[in-house]
Design a protein around this motif. Structure first.
Motif, PDB file in Angstrom:
ATOM      1  N   MET A 187      -5.060  81.566 -49.909  1.00 21.88           N
ATOM      2  CA  MET A 187      -3.965  82.484 -49.535  1.00 21.88           C
ATOM      3  C   MET A 187      -3.970  83.691 -50.432  1.00 21.88           C
ATOM      4  SD  MET A 187      -0.493  80.451 -48.719  1.00 21.88           S
ATOM      5  CE  MET A 187       0.349  81.963 -49.009  1.00 21.88           C
TER       6      MET A 187
ATOM      7  N   GLN B 245      17.039  76.479 -49.556  1.00 24.42           N
ATOM      8  CA  GLN B 245      15.736  76.524 -48.901  1.00 24.42           C
ATOM      9  C   GLN B 245      15.802  77.453 -47.703  1.00 24.42           C
ATOM     10  OE1 GLN B 245      13.867  72.721 -47.703  1.00 24.42           O
ATOM     11  NE2 GLN B 245      12.039  73.810 -48.393  1.00 24.42           N
ATOM     12  N   LYS B 246      14.769  78.301 -47.569  1.00 24.12           N
ATOM     13  CA  LYS B 246      14.739  79.209 -46.416  1.00 24.12           C
ATOM     14  C   LYS B 246      14.125  78.488 -45.229  1.00 24.12           C
ATOM     15  CE  LYS B 246      13.299  83.584 -47.146  1.00 24.12           C
ATOM     16  NZ  LYS B 246      12.480  84.570 -47.892  1.00 24.12           N
ATOM     17  N   ILE B 247      14.914  78.365 -44.177  1.00 30.16           N
ATOM     18  CA  ILE B 247      14.416  77.697 -42.964  1.00 30.16           C
ATOM     19  C   ILE B 247      14.524  78.628 -41.779  1.00 30.16           C
ATOM     20  CG2 ILE B 247      14.618  75.720 -41.439  1.00 30.16           C
ATOM     21  CD1 ILE B 247      15.688  74.102 -43.587  1.00 30.16           C
ATOM     22  N   GLU B 248      13.391  78.805 -41.088  1.00 31.33           N
ATOM     23  CA  GLU B 248      13.389  79.608 -39.868  1.00 31.33           C
ATOM     24  C   GLU B 248      12.993  78.720 -38.723  1.00 31.33           C
ATOM     25  OE1 GLU B 248      11.367  83.343 -41.917  1.00 31.33           O
ATOM     26  OE2 GLU B 248      10.880  83.167 -39.779  1.00 31.33           O
ATOM     27  N   THR B 249      13.630  78.947 -37.594  1.00 33.45           N
ATOM     28  CA  THR B 249      13.265  78.155 -36.426  1.00 33.45           C
ATOM     29  C   THR B 249      12.637  79.040 -35.378  1.00 33.45           C
ATOM     30  OG1 THR B 249      15.153  76.735 -36.857  1.00 33.45           O
ATOM     31  CG2 THR B 249      14.101  76.539 -34.715  1.00 33.45           C
ATOM     32  N   ILE B 250      11.475  78.611 -34.910  1.00 31.37           N
ATOM     33  CA  ILE B 250      10.809  79.362 -33.845  1.00 31.37           C
ATOM     34  C   ILE B 250      10.891  78.515 -32.598  1.00 31.37           C
ATOM     35  CG2 ILE B 250       8.624  80.320 -33.072  1.00 31.37           C
ATOM     36  CD1 ILE B 250       7.890  80.650 -36.008  1.00 31.37           C
ATOM     37  N   LYS B 251      11.546  79.054 -31.562  1.00 28.85           N
ATOM     38  CA  LYS B 251      11.723  78.247 -30.362  1.00 28.85           C
ATOM     39  C   LYS B 251      10.533  78.424 -29.444  1.00 28.85           C
ATOM     40  CE  LYS B 251      16.320  76.873 -30.128  1.00 28.85           C
ATOM     41  NZ  LYS B 251      17.531  77.661 -30.201  1.00 28.85           N
ATOM     42  N   GLU B 252      10.117  77.326 -28.883  1.00 25.70           N
ATOM     43  CA  GLU B 252       9.045  77.346 -27.889  1.00 25.70           C
ATOM     44  C   GLU B 252       9.530  78.110 -26.668  1.00 25.70           C
ATOM     45  OE1 GLU B 252       6.129  75.272 -25.788  1.00 25.70           O
ATOM     46  OE2 GLU B 252       5.852  77.108 -26.932  1.00 25.70           O
ATOM     47  N   LYS B 253       8.676  78.919 -26.088  1.00 22.19           N
ATOM     48  CA  LYS B 253       9.092  79.621 -24.890  1.00 22.19           C
ATOM     49  C   LYS B 253       9.087  78.665 -23.719  1.00 22.19           C
ATOM     50  CE  LYS B 253       7.024  83.908 -26.470  1.00 22.19           C
ATOM     51  NZ  LYS B 253       7.708  83.764 -27.707  1.00 22.19           N
TER      52      LYS B 253
ATOM     53  N   ASN C 175       7.884  76.964 -20.662  1.00 19.49           N
ATOM     54  CA  ASN C 175       6.564  76.885 -20.055  1.00 19.49           C
ATOM     55  C   ASN C 175       6.718  76.609 -18.559  1.00 19.49           C
ATOM     56  OD1 ASN C 175       7.186  74.173 -19.724  1.00 19.49           O
ATOM     57  ND2 ASN C 175       6.020  73.560 -21.537  1.00 19.49           N
TER      58      ASN C 175
ATOM     59  N   ASP D 193       6.199  74.114 -16.829  1.00 16.84           N
ATOM     60  CA  ASP D 193       6.799  72.823 -16.462  1.00 16.84           C
ATOM     61  C   ASP D 193       8.297  72.816 -16.688  1.00 16.84           C
ATOM     62  OD1 ASP D 193       4.250  71.979 -15.931  1.00 16.84           O
ATOM     63  OD2 ASP D 193       3.967  71.141 -17.891  1.00 16.84           O
TER      64      ASP D 193
ATOM     65  N   GLU E 275       9.980  72.923 -19.379  1.00 18.11           N
ATOM     66  CA  GLU E 275      10.457  72.071 -20.476  1.00 18.11           C
ATOM     67  C   GLU E 275      10.990  72.918 -21.581  1.00 18.11           C
ATOM     68  OE1 GLU E 275      10.190  68.583 -18.809  1.00 18.11           O
ATOM     69  OE2 GLU E 275      10.731  68.789 -20.921  1.00 18.11           O
TER      70      GLU E 275
ATOM     71  N   VAL F  48      13.235  73.563 -24.964  1.00 18.23           N
ATOM     72  CA  VAL F  48      13.481  72.662 -26.075  1.00 18.23           C
ATOM     73  C   VAL F  48      14.919  72.743 -26.504  1.00 18.23           C
ATOM     74  CG1 VAL F  48      11.949  71.696 -27.755  1.00 18.23           C
ATOM     75  CG2 VAL F  48      11.416  73.873 -26.816  1.00 18.23           C
TER      76      VAL F  48
END
Lengths: 410, 71
Positions: B1, B55-63, B65, B67, B69, B71
């Motif tokens: 990195m 703690q830094k938490i980020e959430t990335i949502k699935e688009k 799809n 089907d 589905e 989230v």
């Protein structure tokens, strides 16, 4: 026209021929399975309402059928020649339901293992101090809650990216693949990936046993740790991952260290540095001291010798003087002795001389003379002993005890 | 990195290296003191980072799809 009248066997044959071209797939549950004479396989295929007999030869059976198994048969309806009994002549059997999944699981496991996807040599170790974590799981799941809790407790300094994806059943596969794709895109900025979900049935866990997901995880550019369900749950993706954790919480524990442990180690390192420095200081001091000692010795030895000499010198001188004195005394003593000895010797000699004189005197002819004898000496000095030696007119000298006279021989 | 500032891991490894150097056989006193200072500074920094609480938490949502589905 009258309906044709068949004999029984004609009828049975006709039905057999009529049905022979038909092929159907039927799904049902296995019941009453048994094998006659080692070659003839009989069982019933049933559902809630009906059942139908099935028949096949043992050598065409390649699956171990069990009571209650859910299967799909590919078969031809038929009648037994002798009994006319209706049955399905089985050509092919497929397991469905849990059985199918189980078989597929075993097939895929063997294949992946053969290809070496499970090999330890491919497994990367997880970064010790990850600062950017990706968590792939479904939102609002106990697994995510557990992981977040453990991460916050152990290693809050890391940034956590939760990529929400479905994890239930077969339909979760595309989502998971997209998640891993995203991970590969962000690989430069990510340290570790946690792929996790809670426990479930074989159907629930299908995505985690799918070939596509397994291959994707194997090829993932970022080290991955999986935590699926409970310890006893074993999905194939866990064996291709870099690290397999027993549960979601365990996955988080393996992914990050505990900051207290790290703090402790940092303190230890600092202590070691201090001690190292102290040793160096001490060594320097020792060196310095050795140097001083060395110098001191080089000066002290000669100095001591000089001092010793200086201290001893007066004594040496005194002793020397004493010796001189002693020698003087010795000489004097010797001289005195010598005089004494000489004197004694002289005395001794004198005595001897006296003694000899006395002896001589006693033996002296003069004594004889005192007895009236005389000594007559011729002119040539010879003593006359024989009168025939004398001639008349010769002068001779005669010595008496007292005095002497000369006479002429008549 | 590759990052602008050294990563935690890099700093930690540096600290380990300095420790080994200071424990070594022939350490020059001047060099040793300098390294020690450096090590101390790194240790301070690491401990500061370890003390971070949030703690830094980020959430990335699935688009969505095909089907459907979500989230």
């Amino acid at each position: 026209m009258d309906d044709p009248i068949y004999s029984v066997s004609e009828f049975v044959d006709a039905m057999r021929i009529m049905l022979a071209d038909m092929t159907v797939k039927v799904r049902g549950e296995v019941s009453n399975f048994h094998i006659n004479q080692g070659r003839l396989v009989f069982f019933d295929l049933k559902d809630k309402a009906s059942y139908v007999s099935c028949f096949m030869m043992a050598f065409t059976l390649d699956i171990a059928l069990e009571e209650g198994m859910e299967i799909v048969v590919t078969a031809s309806p038929s009648l037994f020649k002798k009994s006319g009994k209706f049955h399905l002549a089985i050509k092919k059997i497929e397991l469905v339901g849990v059985g199918a999944l189980q078989k597929e699981y075993e097939r895929l496991r063997n294949q992946l293992e053969k290809e070496g996807l499970f090999d330890v040599s491919h497994k990367r170790s997880l970064p010790k101090f990850p600062e950017h974590l990706a968590v792939l799981t479904s939102l609002d799941s106990a697994a995510l809650t557990d992981v977040k809790r453990v991460l916050a407790n152990r290693w809050p300094l890391a940034r956590v990216l939760v990529y929400a994806t479905a994890v239930q059943g077969k339909v979760a596969i595309p989502g998971i693949l997209r998640a891993i794709q995203w991970v590969n895109q962000e690989a430069e900025a990510l340290d570790t990936v946690i792929l996790t979900r809670g426990g479930g049935s074989l159907e629930d866990l299908q995505a985690f046993n799918s070939e596509d997901v397994c291959r994707a995880v194997f090829a993932c550019k970022v080290p991955t740790v999986t935590g699926v369900g409970h310890e006893r749950d074993e999905t194939l993706v866990e064996y291709v991952a870099d690290v397999r954790a027993a549960t979601p919480s365990n996955a988080a524990e393996l992914a990050v260290p505990h900051r207290e442990d790290v703090r402790y180690v940092v303190d230890q390192l600092t202590d070691r540095e201090i001690r190292g420095l102290q040793h160096t200081l001490y060594a320097e001091k020792e060196r310095f001291r050795d140097l001083v000692n060395h110098i001191e010795q080089r000066i002290r030895l000669p100095a001591d010798r000089i001092r010793t000499v200086l201290v001893n010198f007066p004594h040496a001188v005194a002793r020397f003087v004493d010796r001189l004195k002693q020698i003087t005394i010795d000489i004097q003593t010797f001289e005195r002795d010598l005089s004494e000895r000489v004197a004694r010797k002289i005395d001794a000699e004198k005595n001897r001389v006296e003694h000899t004189k006395a002896l001589l005197l006693s033996l002296s002819p003069l004594r004889v003379l005192e007895r009236g004898y005389s000594v007559t000496v011729a002119e040539n000095g010879h003593i006359v002993r024989n009168a025939s030696q004398l001639s008349a007119g010769q002068k001779v000298s005669t010595t008496l005890a007292k005095g002497k006279f000369t006479s002429v021989v008549q | 990195m590759t990052q602008k500032s050294p990563s935690f891991q890099q700093q930690f490894e540096k600290l380990e290296k300095i420790t080994e150097e200071l424990e070594g056989e022939n350490v020059d006193l001047d060099v040793g003191l300098k390294k020690f200072e450096e090590g101390l500074a790194i240790a301070q920094e690491l401990k500061k980072r370890l003390s971070q609480v949030e703690q830094k938490i980020e959430t990335i949502k699935e688009k969505f799809n095909h089907d459907n589905e979500a989230v």
